[in-house]
Enzyme design. Sequence first.
Site, mmCIF file in Angstrom:
data_model
loop_
_atom_site.group_PDB
_atom_site.id
_atom_site.type_symbol
_atom_site.label_atom_id
_atom_site.label_comp_id
_atom_site.label_asym_id
_atom_site.label_seq_id
_atom_site.Cartn_x
_atom_site.Cartn_y
_atom_site.Cartn_z
ATOM 1 N N ASP A 191 0.925 -1.092 -0.071
ATOM 2 C CA ASP A 191 -0.256 0.124 -0.328
ATOM 3 C C ASP A 191 1.010 1.483 -0.145
ATOM 4 O O ASP A 191 1.586 1.755 1.144
ATOM 5 C CB ASP A 191 -0.903 0.049 0.972
ATOM 6 C CG ASP A 191 -1.635 1.399 1.651
ATOM 7 O OD1 ASP A 191 -1.490 2.087 0.608
ATOM 8 O OD2 ASP A 191 -2.986 1.305 2.795
ATOM 9 N N TYR A 247 -11.861 12.602 -7.940
ATOM 10 C CA TYR A 247 -10.997 12.021 -8.287
ATOM 11 C C TYR A 247 -9.883 13.297 -9.131
ATOM 12 O O TYR A 247 -9.073 13.413 -8.672
ATOM 13 C CB TYR A 247 -11.813 11.225 -9.890
ATOM 14 C CG TYR A 247 -10.476 11.151 -10.604
ATOM 15 C CD1 TYR A 247 -9.115 10.249 -9.939
ATOM 16 C CD2 TYR A 247 -10.372 11.516 -11.725
ATOM 17 C CE1 TYR A 247 -7.986 9.825 -11.188
ATOM 18 C CE2 TYR A 247 -8.902 11.274 -12.907
ATOM 19 C CZ TYR A 247 -8.234 10.446 -11.996
ATOM 20 O OH TYR A 247 -6.970 10.056 -12.920
ATOM 21 N N LYS A 258 -5.948 14.542 -7.876
ATOM 22 C CA LYS A 258 -5.124 14.126 -8.640
ATOM 23 C C LYS A 258 -4.270 15.660 -8.795
ATOM 24 O O LYS A 258 -2.468 15.961 -8.824
ATOM 25 C CB LYS A 258 -5.040 13.624 -9.657
ATOM 26 C CG LYS A 258 -5.772 12.104 -10.289
ATOM 27 C CD LYS A 258 -4.155 11.260 -9.659
ATOM 28 C CE LYS A 258 -3.328 11.288 -10.788
ATOM 29 N NZ LYS A 258 -2.430 10.232 -10.543
ATOM 30 N N ASN A 281 -7.465 11.372 -21.499
ATOM 31 C CA ASN A 281 -7.799 10.453 -22.300
ATOM 32 C C ASN A 281 -7.604 9.175 -22.710
ATOM 33 O O ASN A 281 -7.273 9.334 -24.205
ATOM 34 C CB ASN A 281 -8.926 11.157 -23.801
ATOM 35 C CG ASN A 281 -9.878 11.903 -22.456
ATOM 36 O OD1 ASN A 281 -10.183 13.607 -22.502
ATOM 37 N ND2 ASN A 281 -11.692 11.696 -22.491
ATOM 38 N N VAL A 287 -24.719 6.065 -26.227
ATOM 39 C CA VAL A 287 -23.477 7.118 -26.713
ATOM 40 C C VAL A 287 -24.134 8.330 -25.984
ATOM 41 O O VAL A 287 -25.680 9.073 -25.514
ATOM 42 C CB VAL A 287 -24.155 8.236 -28.376
ATOM 43 C CG1 VAL A 287 -23.403 9.186 -28.475
ATOM 44 C CG2 VAL A 287 -23.351 7.325 -28.913
HETATM 45 N N1 UDP Z 1 -19.063 8.573 -23.536
HETATM 46 C C1 UDP Z 1 -20.426 8.367 -23.848
HETATM 47 N N2 UDP Z 1 -21.002 6.827 -23.360
HETATM 48 C C2 UDP Z 1 -20.932 6.532 -22.197
HETATM 49 C C3 UDP Z 1 -19.108 6.972 -21.622
HETATM 50 C C4 UDP Z 1 -18.781 7.530 -22.176
HETATM 51 O O1 UDP Z 1 -20.954 9.060 -24.977
HETATM 52 O O2 UDP Z 1 -20.916 5.273 -21.864
HETATM 53 C C5 UDP Z 1 -18.370 9.820 -23.707
HETATM 54 C C6 UDP Z 1 -18.312 11.014 -22.611
HETATM 55 O O3 UDP Z 1 -19.638 11.430 -22.816
HETATM 56 C C7 UDP Z 1 -17.129 11.923 -23.449
HETATM 57 C C8 UDP Z 1 -16.465 10.609 -23.877
HETATM 58 O O4 UDP Z 1 -17.541 9.304 -23.934
HETATM 59 O O5 UDP Z 1 -17.442 12.732 -23.936
HETATM 60 C C9 UDP Z 1 -15.586 9.953 -22.456
HETATM 61 O O6 UDP Z 1 -16.045 10.031 -21.653
HETATM 62 P P1 UDP Z 1 -14.795 9.240 -20.774
HETATM 63 O O7 UDP Z 1 -15.367 8.900 -19.357
HETATM 64 O O8 UDP Z 1 -13.925 8.116 -21.069
HETATM 65 O O9 UDP Z 1 -13.746 10.703 -20.407
HETATM 66 P P2 UDP Z 1 -14.158 12.123 -19.853
HETATM 67 O O10 UDP Z 1 -15.372 12.140 -20.242
HETATM 68 O O11 UDP Z 1 -13.590 12.235 -18.151
HETATM 69 O O12 UDP Z 1 -12.610 12.762 -20.709
#
Ligand code: UDP
Length: 360
Positions: free
Chosen positions: A64, A152, A156, A181, A212
């Site tokens: 840990d 989160y 970070k 990402n 989506v």
């Molecule tokens: N997203 C989506 N469907 C899902 C999960 C995520 O369309 O089931 C889209 C979300 O709206 C975002 C993108 O994918 O625009 C990336 O999402 P993620 O959670 O991977 O990263 P973050 O939003 O934290 O950048």
Amino acid sequence: MMQESNTASLTKNCVVTGGAGFIGSHLVERLLSDGHLVTVLDNFSTGRRKNLQEHSRLKIREVDIAEYEQISEFFVNVDWVFHLAALADIVPSIEHPLRYHRSNVDGTVSVLEAARQAGVRRFIYAASSSCYGLATEFPTPESAPIRAEYPYALTKYLAECCVMHWNQVYKLPCLSLRLINVYGPRARTTGSYGAVFGVFLAQKLAGRPYTVVGDGNQTRDFTYVSDVVDAFVQAAKSELTGEIFNVGSGRTYSINKLIELLGGEKIHIPKRPGEPECTYACISKISEALGWQPRVGFVEGVAKMLEHIDDWREAPVWDEASIDIATRQWFEHLGEKKDSRRPPEPGLCSVTTGAEAKDR
Ligand code: UDP
């Protein structure tokens, strides 16, 4: 770009915290193939043993990182420390802020202190571009305002402040890389609802429609993991310290574009509060300072994901109903902000670090 001293041994003794996780395991593979010695420190809470192949130059220790006494011995005679161990994902961070603070902030302080006491040569921190929250400047430079939207992102960022503090006060030779990402094989390592690639690839395998969010026109700076690994290695080889660098793809791609490349049916689910319309990091600073450039374009990266689609055979298959349950806390806690495209206001954690101020 700074060169390593000629007298330095080419073989480095490395510690990778979180080396059994997604990005960590790719970094470990690269360090081993470059001929280095690697010790992985991981508690296997989200990392997986099967992410790492056995190797004569690899040691794996289940510890840990927040427990200084458990980890300090592993930093003796170490050249390079890569600190990637952290709890990820938005939803569980809203549910368990203390757990996230302990792993991500206390854990970082413990690793920093172990590295300082042992006199390591380089310390590279895996920071997160989630610190920019709902950015208004694109591509977003390192000097953009900090506005963490959920625990989160906050933890970070707080850990990044600690890294810079250990550099400033103790002269620990640190760099911080703000990742954005990141995707690649093995990207899904936990059962929580999270990064879009894991969600979509598991849906594709199950023959289910892609969920989506919103209209799918939102864009993300999808960055391929091998490019991120290159950035870590170049950061370790450089002699720069006390700097914060974005690491991104240099582009931004819509979710609809991702679906076009993956192929298949889709359904639409509600937009989530606090979610940016666009993520797109400015990478001029790291390109100029380290000579780093991303090399894997999105079409090639998505094709590689499809080659490795079997990695997601055991991943949970999310649908509209299960996502609704999994994100309930998200809507409950962040839901008062109705328009996710609103301009950011000065917030709880609106801080500018010294390193960022220099960029202004
Ligand atoms: N997203 C989506 N469907 C899902 C999960 C995520 O369309 O089931 C889209 C979300 O709206 C975002 C993108 O994918 O625009 C990336 O999402 P993620 O959670 O991977 O990263 P973050 O939003 O934290 O950048």
